[in-house]
Enzyme design. Structure first.
Site, PDB file in Angstrom:
ATOM      1  N   ARG A   1      47.725  62.505  54.349  1.00 24.68           N
ATOM      2  CA  ARG A   1      47.582  61.337  53.491  1.00 24.68           C
ATOM      3  C   ARG A   1      46.690  61.605  52.265  1.00 24.68           C
ATOM      4  O   ARG A   1      45.746  62.378  52.347  1.00 24.68           O
ATOM      5  CB  ARG A   1      46.952  60.210  54.321  1.00 24.68           C
ATOM      6  CG  ARG A   1      47.083  58.850  53.709  1.00 24.68           C
ATOM      7  CD  ARG A   1      46.906  57.774  54.756  1.00 24.68           C
ATOM      8  NE  ARG A   1      45.509  57.433  54.994  1.00 24.68           N
ATOM      9  CZ  ARG A   1      44.759  56.735  54.136  1.00 24.68           C
ATOM     10  NH1 ARG A   1      45.245  56.336  52.980  1.00 24.68           N
ATOM     11  NH2 ARG A   1      43.508  56.448  54.442  1.00 24.68           N
ATOM     12  N   HIS A   2      46.994  60.923  51.170  1.00 24.55           N
ATOM     13  CA  HIS A   2      46.150  60.961  49.972  1.00 24.55           C
ATOM     14  C   HIS A   2      45.022  59.955  50.146  1.00 24.55           C
ATOM     15  O   HIS A   2      45.244  58.871  50.680  1.00 24.55           O
ATOM     16  CB  HIS A   2      46.991  60.598  48.741  1.00 24.55           C
ATOM     17  CG  HIS A   2      46.325  60.924  47.435  1.00 24.55           C
ATOM     18  ND1 HIS A   2      45.311  60.158  46.914  1.00 24.55           N
ATOM     19  CD2 HIS A   2      46.519  61.925  46.569  1.00 24.55           C
ATOM     20  CE1 HIS A   2      44.918  60.691  45.757  1.00 24.55           C
ATOM     21  NE2 HIS A   2      45.637  61.770  45.524  1.00 24.55           N
ATOM     22  N   PRO A   3      43.818  60.282  49.688  1.00 24.67           N
ATOM     23  CA  PRO A   3      42.709  59.340  49.894  1.00 24.67           C
ATOM     24  C   PRO A   3      42.785  58.075  49.045  1.00 24.67           C
ATOM     25  O   PRO A   3      42.141  57.083  49.386  1.00 24.67           O
ATOM     26  CB  PRO A   3      41.469  60.171  49.523  1.00 24.67           C
ATOM     27  CG  PRO A   3      41.985  61.267  48.644  1.00 24.67           C
ATOM     28  CD  PRO A   3      43.379  61.559  49.130  1.00 24.67           C
ATOM     29  N   LEU A   4      43.517  58.094  47.937  1.00 24.80           N
ATOM     30  CA  LEU A   4      43.444  56.984  46.971  1.00 24.80           C
ATOM     31  C   LEU A   4      44.766  56.285  46.716  1.00 24.80           C
ATOM     32  O   LEU A   4      44.803  55.295  45.987  1.00 24.80           O
ATOM     33  CB  LEU A   4      42.920  57.510  45.618  1.00 24.80           C
ATOM     34  CG  LEU A   4      41.548  58.167  45.620  1.00 24.80           C
ATOM     35  CD1 LEU A   4      41.210  58.673  44.243  1.00 24.80           C
ATOM     36  CD2 LEU A   4      40.492  57.189  46.111  1.00 24.80           C
TER      37      LEU A   4
ATOM     38  N   PHE B   1      51.513  57.600  50.694  1.00 23.93           N
ATOM     39  CA  PHE B   1      51.510  58.929  50.053  1.00 23.93           C
ATOM     40  C   PHE B   1      51.176  59.879  51.189  1.00 23.93           C
ATOM     41  O   PHE B   1      50.027  60.255  51.381  1.00 23.93           O
ATOM     42  CB  PHE B   1      50.438  58.938  48.973  1.00 23.93           C
ATOM     43  CG  PHE B   1      50.397  60.141  48.058  1.00 23.93           C
ATOM     44  CD1 PHE B   1      50.129  61.413  48.541  1.00 23.93           C
ATOM     45  CD2 PHE B   1      50.594  60.001  46.682  1.00 23.93           C
ATOM     46  CE1 PHE B   1      50.052  62.503  47.691  1.00 23.93           C
ATOM     47  CE2 PHE B   1      50.519  61.095  45.822  1.00 23.93           C
ATOM     48  CZ  PHE B   1      50.252  62.343  46.336  1.00 23.93           C
TER      49      PHE B   1
END
Lengths: 400, 400
Positions: free
Chosen positions: B235-238, B242
């Site tokens: 996962r993307h942090p932001l 995603f």
């Protein structure tokens, strides 16, 4: 033919002007670096909106931290490229620039009449770099791409994670930043070519291609030895021991390649008897017999806390490290010594990772903060010869 | 002052000569790329032994695949730099070269009398790049470093892996290759500076620093918003969604940033009711409420096999990808179309990841295979003016 003054910044790229038509990360990181190295980077943004990342949380003083980090060292000019007047202004800037970098989807710049052929007609020596997900040609050229897509499609995720576990994204956005770095190398190589031949260049860099280039060893091993690369946790596929180990408290990363390092590691761990073990005499044997070696090391690592091992390995000159968190890393004495955190602007309290290229005897200029949307529109238009009344009219017509 | 002919290769760096005192990976990858871009790269190796990686398994026709992959486009000259005669020969090569790249431990070149100050006296315009684990100064400057140490110390491993799981090494050697790319950017920037000012440069690039630069977002978020970056699996942090999702068969990576993409994704998945859900109206909300969003998507992904989702997302223009293995990736039609696998030399069956910088209208020269140890010793000595008898004497004295 220069009708505007290039904003002079210090650094090896002083005097180079870059027109920056990038957004998100792959493009902006590349132009951040060119700006940090001294180029005058003019970031062209959509009036009223700007780069998509200006709205990505978290914020500091109402500015996106994501945006601020990778848009330092740039000036922002708003320009509506869907208007003929906007495109004319862009061409005036291009006429006096050295480099253009864009990361729109393949074909988008051509449809605007701002492709390489169009702008080469304005400036024959232009270096025009296009960064995209998949490149300017091929069956996926029109597809959208974000970091995790490039990491997934390339196989990068398949070799990152626990053995037998889920494929993991590399925690940093290497899918984007890989292409940022190769694009910068392409641009700078093209500058060298232009300095020797007078010719401009068109450079096509794709996120997917760059992931494959970063995976060179995995690919070479598969194609030439038939090894299918897999996720190995913290372990190296070809060198052993080269991984993290639990200790009596926190884990440690240790690696050994040469026989000399192996001797020193065994000495530091009281494992001299392994030096004559026929399974571990060479690097190749240690890696081939890794499954037998690891269980011999694990109980020994468990006998001492991490910091004792770090001291022992430091003394024995064996490469080792704590597995730092980001906060730990930023407190590390070496990181502090190297000034790898920079406050931009000085005194603002806003802090970022610094440029990792140290030029001894010729330090880079202080980094400049990321611009507010359109912050330099009036300045840049004035440099292009527009009067204040012209600028007012352009604003009224929503061109800038 | 050129007393040797630079071997002319095609590409933007044609005419640039690089003296390559590198070994292992961080240095050789950087000079591989400079050579692929047209530079004449002379790799200096220890007589009888050469680069440490020449003995790393697996092998193909008795040559290390590791070595072959990152030493293409170079000529090999053996030279014993512990002998005065060896150092004299090196200085003669430096006198007619543009760039020197080395990745020995900090201080080692100075002790040989071959540091920047020593070689600047021979060639004032020399660009001298030192790649090291920790840099040329600071408390760790003398410490050894390998890839996993840089990944561990920087925090890169702490943000790569499953949430709550073990820290994982990035599967590609980004600890090394990160520094290779920044070093190439430093060298090429210094060439631009030399072209405009006539001055040489000393460049100091550290593996640890480069990892931090790659982690710019994680660092900026921590320092300016207090978020401690953690491993998040895929996962993307932001940005959300995603990440990868399981489907009815194989996992898929999907990402959505803008509201337009979110609308198209929900349309493709039959989830139009989410578009008015107040938890998911903006990108920031979707990310902040990720823990509530993900469980709404997982059961929907489970209703179809991966390839059906890929087709639906392709049609809906939503970025998505299979999670390819390395063999899958190399069969991908886009990878094939982009010629990202190159056979070197042609017809040999030896295949590698290609240079990911495409120069349209001016393709790079075909890559040359990695040299055998000392393969070009006689040629290069002849270019320097040594007679066959001189070369014989140098061999007898173990200088070359």
């Amino acid at each position: 033919m220069t009708d505007t003054e290039t904003q002079r910044r210090d650094g090896p790229l002083a005097g180079v002007r870059v027109v920056d038509l990038t957004h998100m990360l792959a493009g902006p990181y590349s132009t951040w670096l060119l700006g940090a190295l001294g180029a005058d980077v003019i970031k062209i943004e959509r009036p009223g909106k700007g780069d998509f990342t200006r709205v990505i949380a978290p914020f500091s003083d109402d500015e996106s931290i994501y945006f601020m980090s990778v848009n330092r060292n740039k000036r922002s000019l708003t320009l509506n490229l869907k208007e003929e007047k906007g495109r004319e202004i862009l061409k005036r800037i291009v006429a006096s620039s050295d480099v253009l970098v864009e990361n729109n989807r393949a074909g988008a710049m051509d449809r605007l009449g701002l492709g390489y052929a169009d702008l080469k007609a304005v400036n024959e020596k232009l270096i025009y770099a296009s960064i995209s997900g998949f490149g300017q040609d091929g069956p996926y050229r029109h597809r959208p791409c974000f970091d995790v897509v490039a990491q997934a499609m390339s196989g990068m995720m398949s070799i990152t994670g626990e053995p037998g576990g889920q494929p993991n994204r590399v925690g940093a956005s290497i899918g984007d930043i890989g292409s940022s770095l190769f694009a910068a190398i392409g641009v700078l190589s093209a500058l060298q070519k232009r300095n020797s031949t007078g010719e401009g260049s068109f450079i096509d860099v794709a996120m997917l291609d760059c992931q494959l280039a970063l995976m060179e060893n995995a690919i070479a091993r598969y194609l030439n030895a038939g090894d299918v690369p897999r996720a190995l946790g913290s372990r190296h596929p070809l060198i052993a021991p080269f991984q993290s180990f639990p200790t009596a408290d926190k884990p440690i990363a240790v690696c050994v390649d040469t026989n000399e390092q192996w001797e020193r590691m065994c000495g530091a761990m009281g494992l001299e008897h392994l030096l004559t073990d026929p399974r571990f005499l060479t690097g190749s044997q240690r890696n081939a017999n890794h499954a037998e070696l690891e269980p011999l090391l694990i109980p020994v690592f468990a006998t001492r806390p991490r910091d004792e091992w770090l001291d022992l390995f430091d003394e024995a000159d064996v490469p080792s490290s704590p597995i730092n968190s980001v906060p730990d890393a930023l407190l590390d004495p070496q990181v502090v010594h190297r000034n790898m955190v920079v406050e931009v602007p000085a005194g603002s309290g806003k802090r970022f990772a610094a440029v990792p290229i140290h030029m001894q005897g010729a330090p880079l200029a202080a980094e400049a903060p990321a611009p507010k949307l359109g912050e330099h529109t009036a300045d840049i238009l004035a440099e292009l010869g527009f009067s204040p009344a012209d600028v007012e009219a352009l604003r009224r017509d929503a061109v800038v």
